[in-house]
Structure formats: C-alpha cells, structure tokens
Design an enzyme around this catalytic site. Structure first.
Site, PDB file in Angstrom:
ATOM      1  N   HIS A   1       0.800  -1.222   0.000  1.00  0.00           N
ATOM      2  CA  HIS A   1       0.000   0.000   0.000  1.00  0.00           C
ATOM      3  C   HIS A   1       0.835   1.276   0.000  1.00  0.00           C
ATOM      4  O   HIS A   1       0.315   2.355  -0.223  1.00  0.00           O
ATOM      5  CB  HIS A   1      -0.986   0.007   1.168  1.00  0.00           C
ATOM      6  CG  HIS A   1      -0.337   0.020   2.516  1.00  0.00           C
ATOM      7  ND1 HIS A   1       0.239  -1.101   3.072  1.00  0.00           N
ATOM      8  CD2 HIS A   1      -0.165   1.014   3.404  1.00  0.00           C
ATOM      9  CE1 HIS A   1       0.729  -0.800   4.253  1.00  0.00           C
ATOM     10  NE2 HIS A   1       0.511   0.471   4.474  1.00  0.00           N
TER      11      HIS A   1
ATOM     12  N   ASP B   1      -3.393  -1.857  -2.531  1.00  0.00           N
ATOM     13  CA  ASP B   1      -4.574  -1.412  -1.792  1.00  0.00           C
ATOM     14  C   ASP B   1      -5.343  -0.386  -2.637  1.00  0.00           C
ATOM     15  O   ASP B   1      -4.751   0.572  -3.136  1.00  0.00           O
ATOM     16  CB  ASP B   1      -4.110  -0.771  -0.470  1.00  0.00           C
ATOM     17  CG  ASP B   1      -5.246  -0.631   0.520  1.00  0.00           C
ATOM     18  OD1 ASP B   1      -6.407  -0.492   0.079  1.00  0.00           O
ATOM     19  OD2 ASP B   1      -4.966  -0.656   1.721  1.00  0.00           O
TER      20      ASP B   1
ATOM     21  N   LYS C   1      -7.139   1.942  -1.822  1.00  0.00           N
ATOM     22  CA  LYS C   1      -7.110   3.319  -1.334  1.00  0.00           C
ATOM     23  C   LYS C   1      -5.713   3.945  -1.356  1.00  0.00           C
ATOM     24  O   LYS C   1      -5.529   5.060  -0.866  1.00  0.00           O
ATOM     25  CB  LYS C   1      -7.740   3.413   0.063  1.00  0.00           C
ATOM     26  CG  LYS C   1      -7.056   2.611   1.135  1.00  0.00           C
ATOM     27  CD  LYS C   1      -7.800   2.755   2.467  1.00  0.00           C
ATOM     28  CE  LYS C   1      -7.144   1.932   3.559  1.00  0.00           C
ATOM     29  NZ  LYS C   1      -7.225   0.461   3.303  1.00  0.00           N
TER      30      LYS C   1
ATOM     31  N   TYR D   1      -6.746  -3.918   7.949  1.00  0.00           N
ATOM     32  CA  TYR D   1      -6.009  -4.804   8.848  1.00  0.00           C
ATOM     33  C   TYR D   1      -6.987  -5.643   9.673  1.00  0.00           C
ATOM     34  O   TYR D   1      -7.938  -5.103  10.237  1.00  0.00           O
ATOM     35  CB  TYR D   1      -5.115  -3.953   9.774  1.00  0.00           C
ATOM     36  CG  TYR D   1      -4.261  -4.751  10.715  1.00  0.00           C
ATOM     37  CD1 TYR D   1      -3.063  -5.316  10.285  1.00  0.00           C
ATOM     38  CD2 TYR D   1      -4.642  -4.933  12.038  1.00  0.00           C
ATOM     39  CE1 TYR D   1      -2.271  -6.053  11.142  1.00  0.00           C
ATOM     40  CE2 TYR D   1      -3.859  -5.671  12.908  1.00  0.00           C
ATOM     41  CZ  TYR D   1      -2.675  -6.231  12.450  1.00  0.00           C
ATOM     42  OH  TYR D   1      -1.897  -6.961  13.309  1.00  0.00           O
TER      43      TYR D   1
ATOM     44  N   ARG E   1     -13.304 -14.567  17.971  1.00  0.00           N
ATOM     45  CA  ARG E   1     -13.079 -14.148  16.582  1.00  0.00           C
ATOM     46  C   ARG E   1     -14.105 -14.735  15.616  1.00  0.00           C
ATOM     47  O   ARG E   1     -14.397 -14.137  14.580  1.00  0.00           O
ATOM     48  CB  ARG E   1     -11.695 -14.605  16.123  1.00  0.00           C
ATOM     49  CG  ARG E   1     -10.575 -13.887  16.815  1.00  0.00           C
ATOM     50  CD  ARG E   1      -9.255 -14.455  16.365  1.00  0.00           C
ATOM     51  NE  ARG E   1      -8.176 -13.548  16.677  1.00  0.00           N
ATOM     52  CZ  ARG E   1      -7.117 -13.350  15.908  1.00  0.00           C
ATOM     53  NH1 ARG E   1      -6.989 -14.018  14.786  1.00  0.00           N
ATOM     54  NH2 ARG E   1      -6.182 -12.498  16.248  1.00  0.00           N
TER      55      ARG E   1
ATOM     56  N   GLU F   1      -6.315 -15.564   9.420  1.00  0.00           N
ATOM     57  CA  GLU F   1      -5.606 -16.366  10.417  1.00  0.00           C
ATOM     58  C   GLU F   1      -6.348 -17.665  10.779  1.00  0.00           C
ATOM     59  O   GLU F   1      -5.903 -18.399  11.641  1.00  0.00           O
ATOM     60  CB  GLU F   1      -5.310 -15.528  11.673  1.00  0.00           C
ATOM     61  CG  GLU F   1      -4.261 -14.460  11.394  1.00  0.00           C
ATOM     62  CD  GLU F   1      -3.919 -13.600  12.588  1.00  0.00           C
ATOM     63  OE1 GLU F   1      -2.730 -13.296  12.764  1.00  0.00           O
ATOM     64  OE2 GLU F   1      -4.834 -13.209  13.356  1.00  0.00           O
TER      65      GLU F   1
ATOM     66  N   ARG G   1       2.311  -2.990  17.453  1.00  0.00           N
ATOM     67  CA  ARG G   1       1.287  -4.031  17.659  1.00  0.00           C
ATOM     68  C   ARG G   1       1.935  -5.327  18.140  1.00  0.00           C
ATOM     69  O   ARG G   1       1.646  -6.414  17.638  1.00  0.00           O
ATOM     70  CB  ARG G   1       0.517  -4.306  16.368  1.00  0.00           C
ATOM     71  CG  ARG G   1      -0.376  -3.181  15.903  1.00  0.00           C
ATOM     72  CD  ARG G   1      -1.324  -3.740  14.837  1.00  0.00           C
ATOM     73  NE  ARG G   1      -2.098  -2.702  14.195  1.00  0.00           N
ATOM     74  CZ  ARG G   1      -1.888  -2.289  12.930  1.00  0.00           C
ATOM     75  NH1 ARG G   1      -0.947  -2.838  12.199  1.00  0.00           N
ATOM     76  NH2 ARG G   1      -2.649  -1.353  12.411  1.00  0.00           N
TER      77      ARG G   1
ATOM     78  N   LYS H   1       8.948  -7.645  10.622  1.00  0.00           N
ATOM     79  CA  LYS H   1       8.662  -6.573   9.681  1.00  0.00           C
ATOM     80  C   LYS H   1       9.838  -5.628   9.514  1.00  0.00           C
ATOM     81  O   LYS H   1      10.588  -5.423  10.467  1.00  0.00           O
ATOM     82  CB  LYS H   1       7.565  -5.643  10.211  1.00  0.00           C
ATOM     83  CG  LYS H   1       6.310  -6.201  10.680  1.00  0.00           C
ATOM     84  CD  LYS H   1       5.402  -5.163  11.327  1.00  0.00           C
ATOM     85  CE  LYS H   1       4.038  -5.772  11.364  1.00  0.00           C
ATOM     86  NZ  LYS H   1       2.918  -4.965  11.105  1.00  0.00           N
TER      87      LYS H   1
HETATM   88  C1  LIG Z   1     -12.137   2.208  -1.485  1.00  0.00           C
HETATM   89  O1  LIG Z   1     -12.483   3.206  -0.568  1.00  0.00           O
HETATM   90  C2  LIG Z   1     -12.617   4.493  -1.146  1.00  0.00           C
HETATM   91  C3  LIG Z   1     -12.902   5.467  -0.022  1.00  0.00           C
HETATM   92  O2  LIG Z   1     -11.890   5.406   0.916  1.00  0.00           O
HETATM   93  C4  LIG Z   1     -13.767   4.479  -2.163  1.00  0.00           C
HETATM   94  O3  LIG Z   1     -13.855   5.740  -2.778  1.00  0.00           O
HETATM   95  C5  LIG Z   1     -13.471   3.419  -3.211  1.00  0.00           C
HETATM   96  O4  LIG Z   1     -14.570   3.294  -4.101  1.00  0.00           O
HETATM   97  C6  LIG Z   1     -13.190   2.070  -2.573  1.00  0.00           C
HETATM   98  N1  LIG Z   1     -12.740   1.171  -3.619  1.00  0.00           N
HETATM   99  C7  LIG Z   1     -13.107  -0.111  -3.679  1.00  0.00           C
HETATM  100  C8  LIG Z   1     -12.537  -0.905  -4.812  1.00  0.00           C
HETATM  101  O5  LIG Z   1     -13.806  -0.625  -2.840  1.00  0.00           O
END
Ligand SMILES: *[C@@H]1O[C@H](CO)[C@@H](O)[C@H](O)[C@H]1NC(C)=O
Ligand SMILES: *[C@@H]1O[C@H](CO)[C@@H](O)[C@H](O)[C@H]1NC(C)=O
Ligand SMILES: *[C@@H]1O[C@H](CO)[C@@H](O)[C@H](O)[C@H]1NC(C)=O
Ligand SMILES: *[C@@H]1O[C@H](CO)[C@@H](O)[C@H](O)[C@H]1NC(C)=O
Length: 428
Positions: A111, A136, A138, A168, A237, A306, A353, A376
């Site tokens: 990410h 990721d 985002k 996470y 969990r 996990e 963590r 890490k």
């Molecule tokens: C991921 O999250 C963002 C907002 O943080 C959103 O705009 C986006 O559509 C999301 N993408 C997916 C692939 O879920």
C-alpha cells in the site's frame, strides 16, 4: 584466448598501477577520482552500513561498498526496460536448472513505499517465477501508477485484476489473496507453489533455498500453514460478528451479535496468515463447495486470514493437507513481544502491535532463524536494517548461482582507498 585475456588483464593491472604511481608523484593525490578501468561508473557507491556485520568479511585491505544507497529514480510509462532492469540490479536469468524446473508464484500485497517494494521485488525476482501485486485500492494514485509502470517492464509481474480496500484484520485482507489466486491460475507459468508476502516482509532464504525447502522430505506435495486448533482465547473471533469500518479497522457488529456454527461442522483452526500452498490446493480453494462455504461464513469474522488457510489445510479432502500439522514450517521470522526471553532476546528496533520492526542489531538472530522470510521492516524508521539484510541476501544469492554473474546483479563491491581514490576489486 585465456592467455590473451590474462595478458590483457596484466596489462590493465600495470596500467592501473602506473596511473596510481604517476598520480601520487605528480599530482600529489589532489585529484579525488581518477578514471580507472574496472571501476563501475554506472552507479555511485557508498559504504555499506557500518554495523552491517552479517556481511562476510571483505578481502583484507578492502571494504564493502553498496552500489546504490541513494536510489532516486522515477518510473515512466515508456521506460527503457533493459536499462531499468540493470539500473535496479534485477537478475534476469534463472540461476540454476533446479530453480527453473520449480517455478514459484508470489502474492504481494502493498500500500505504500515504492523503494521498499523495489527492494523486495528485486530480492525475490526470478524470470521463471510469476508475481501478482495487490495494491490497496485506497493507495495514492501516483503510487499505483509508479507500480504499474515498473511492473510493465517484467512480463511475469502483474497487478491484480480486481483490487480491494484492505483493512487490517478484516475479510478484505483474505479477499486480496483470493483475487490474486484467481489471476494466478490463469497465468501461463506452470508454478508449483504460491507464497504470500506483504510490503514489510523481506526474504532470508534465496530462491534456490526456497525451492529446496519446499521439495524436501517434510514439505514435498504439502502445504505449509503453521497453526493449531482454535484456542479458547481466540473463540470470540468466530463466535461473534465483525465488520470493517470505514476502511480503517474492524469492530464488533451491533451489540455483540452471535454467529452461527461453521459450515459442514468444520473444526476451526488458528495460525499465521502466511503460507506456501500447492497449486492443487489453490484450485481446491477456488472451486470446492466446502472451501467456498467456509469463505462466505468467514466474511464477518475477525482476522479470517488467520483461520481460513489453516482450517482448510487440516481437512483430509484438501490436496496437500497436513491434518496432524501444528506450528511446523519456517514461513516467517517474527519477534513477538510476548516471546521476549524465550524465542528471542528483545527487539533492537521497536515494537508495533507487539511485533518487532527490525533494527540492524536484530539481523544476526534473523539469519540464524532458518525461516524463509522475515517480518517486519520499515524503511522510514530503520533503513539500515533493510539495506544491510538486502546486501547480505544478494551476496548469498550470487554465491549460489550456477551461471556466470552479470556485473549489474551485484549490490556490493569491494574497494580500497589509495591516495584518496576508490578502487574496485577487478572481479567486481
Ligand atoms: C475504497 O475506498 C474508497 C474510499 O476510501 C472508495 O472511494 C473506493 O470506491 C473504494 N474502492 C473499492 C474498490 O472498494
Ligand atoms: C541522490 O542522487 C540525486 C541525483 O544524483 C541527487 O540529486 C540527490 O541529492 C542524492 N540524494 C542523496 C540523499 O544523496
Ligand atoms: C535501451 O538501453 C540499452 C542500453 O543502454 C540500449 O542498448 C537500447 O538500445 C535501448 N533500447 C531502446 C529501445 O531505446
Ligand atoms: C460435528 O462434529 C462433532 C465433533 O467435532 C461431532 O461430535 C458431531 O456429531 C458432529 N455433528 C454433525 C451434525 O455432524
């Protein structure tokens, strides 16, 4: 030919010595750099981290230099890929027949931090393998573009076709791996095992060592998913429902809503999210009803990565399963805080963590641990730890090579200083 080469070498060595003596006498060593044959001018070198004592001792009179401590580069869509591969020191040939005959697949979820990713990718890269990169959803657009431009230079590296926002401990973490698996089974590469990594992992073993480990008597035709029957402390969990909140964290759903029992009366296991899986097992995961039902049931559990792999790998029906298996399998070296004083003697970096982010003082422990990978690393906080392990790792990779070594594959070079001038060892 050999004699001619030797004569040429002797001549060049003479030339070097002459130039040196001349410069010492006539120029009084005022010139900082003298153009010499053998010196690698394609990249600057800087000293290896001072406390990088895991590197084997340098030849007497020489010290280790690293070739690109300062690697500032940008990835362009129209990059000259030959140049990029050599500038970034990628190894573009299989280093042995043994490795060529046992291609591996990798899933890498990332990410941030382009430089860290390049270091990881070039450490595990081999042309016979295949790599699925999950970025990721985002992550910054700029970052995604850089990664796409970079992987565009490698026919066997691709970005996953469907990416998700990864949280996470959330189901999305598991979904990212599954999305890559769906792409990997369509790849023309006849890969034998798939290994998953995150951006903060780094290899300890070489590709050859990985191949040998997975073909060894313990793991031949078997998946590696260290874990045990779900202990009582982990029951919550999967007994209660959880959900991902705003793409940042996982929280209990409602007022502690209870979940139904697992499908098909499955016994739930608990273990690491990291694995090495056989190809038939991956096909089972993607097509078998039981595996798919468990996946659906896991959607609202806490940290399903996990339990998912470990649970399936304890079923008789699953290809390559290890029904009696527990924590066996050297998948990851991790310094857990609660194992201080038992498994290790403390973290020389810092805990995040309850997991150690390695400092350079942790490396000796890591390389003695016999694990495939370490977790890490954080370039932002402890850059030397990653740089030093990288130099050590590449050195080991080249030592295992069964083919002639290209100069661009080296990350280190041995130098000595004569009259303020850096001189590389001729064979570097
Ligand atoms: C991921 O999250 C963002 C907002 O943080 C959103 O705009 C986006 O559509 C999301 N993408 C997916 C692939 O879920
Ligand atoms: C890295 O190299 C670039 C280009 O050669 C230079 O502009 C930059 O100052 C260098 N950075 C460091 C930290 O040495
Ligand atoms: C890429 O760079 C290499 C090495 O400098 C050069 O030989 C080659 O011609 C370049 N290729 C293109 C398409 O520019
Ligand atoms: C479910 O498994 C348990 C043991 O794990 C067994 O005692 C029980 O009879 C099973 N139930 C069904 C419906 O198969």
């Amino acid at each position: 030919m050999v004699q001619l080469e030797n004569t040429k070498c002797s001549f060049l060595v003479c030339l070097v010595v002459c130039v040196l003596i001349c410069s010492a006498i006539y120029l009084n060593a005022k010139i900082p750099k003298i153009s010499l044959p053998f010196t690698d001018w394609s990249s600057q070198t800087t000293p290896a981290p001072e406390s990088c004592d895991i590197l084997p001792p340098a030849t007497p009179g020489f010290t280790w230099q690293q070739k690109d401590h300062n690697f500032s580069y940008e990835t362009k869509p129209d990059a000259n890929c030959t140049l990029l591969q050599s500038d970034l020191h990628f190894i573009m040939e299989p280093l042995s027949k043994e490795e060529e005959d046992f291609p591996l697949a990798f899933i890498i979820t990332i990410h941030k931090e382009l430089e860290t990713f390049v270091r990881l990718l070039r450490a595990i890269y081999a042309p016979q393998n295949v790599y699925c990169i999950h970025i990721d959803a985002k992550a910054a657009e700029e970052y995604k573009t850089s990664i796409r431009n970079l992987v565009g230079c490698f026919p066997n590296v691709f970005v996953v076709s469907v990416n998700v926002n990864v949280t996470y401990a959330g189901f999305s973490r598991l979904q990212a791996d599954i999305n890559c698996m769906k792409d990997l089974v369509k790849s023309p590469t006849k890969w034998k095992r798939v290994i998953n990594l995150c951006g903060q992992d780094f290899p300890i073993q070489t590709n050859l060592e990985l191949v040998r480990y997975m073909q060894g008597p313990e793991w031949k035709d078997r998946n590696i998913t260290p874990g045990i029957k779900q202990p009582p402390t982990m029951k919550h969990r999967t007994q209660f429902q959880y959900e991902e909140v705003k793409g940042t964290h996982v929280a209990p759903k409602g007022k502690g809503q209870k979940k139904g029992p697992p499908p098909h009366n499955l016994t739930i296991y608990f273990g690491t999210a990291y694995y090495s899986l056989t190809r038939p097992f991956v096909e089972f995961v993607l097509t078998d009803k039981l595996a798919k039902d468990l996946l659906e049931w896991s959607r609202d559990t806490f940290s399903p990565d996990e339990h998912y792999w470990v649970t399936l790998n304890h079923m008789k029906e699953a290809p390559g399963s290890y029904v009696e298996g527990e924590w066996q399998g050297n998948v990851r070296a991790i310094k857990w805080k609660d194992q201080e004083g038992t498994a290790h003697q403390g973290c020389k970096g810092r805990y995040i963590r309850d997991i150690c982010v390695y400092g350079i003082g942790d490396l000796q422990w890591l390389i003695e641990s016999e694990n495939m990978f370490a977790n890490k690393f954080e370039t932002a906080s402890f850059p030397e730890a990653l740089h030093c392990l990288e130099l050590w790792h590449r050195h080991k990779v080249l030592q295992h090579a069964m083919v002639p070594i290209q100069p661009s594959w080296r990350l280190t070079t041995e130098v000595k200083v004569i009259n303020s001038t850096l001189i590389s060892k001729p064979d570097d």
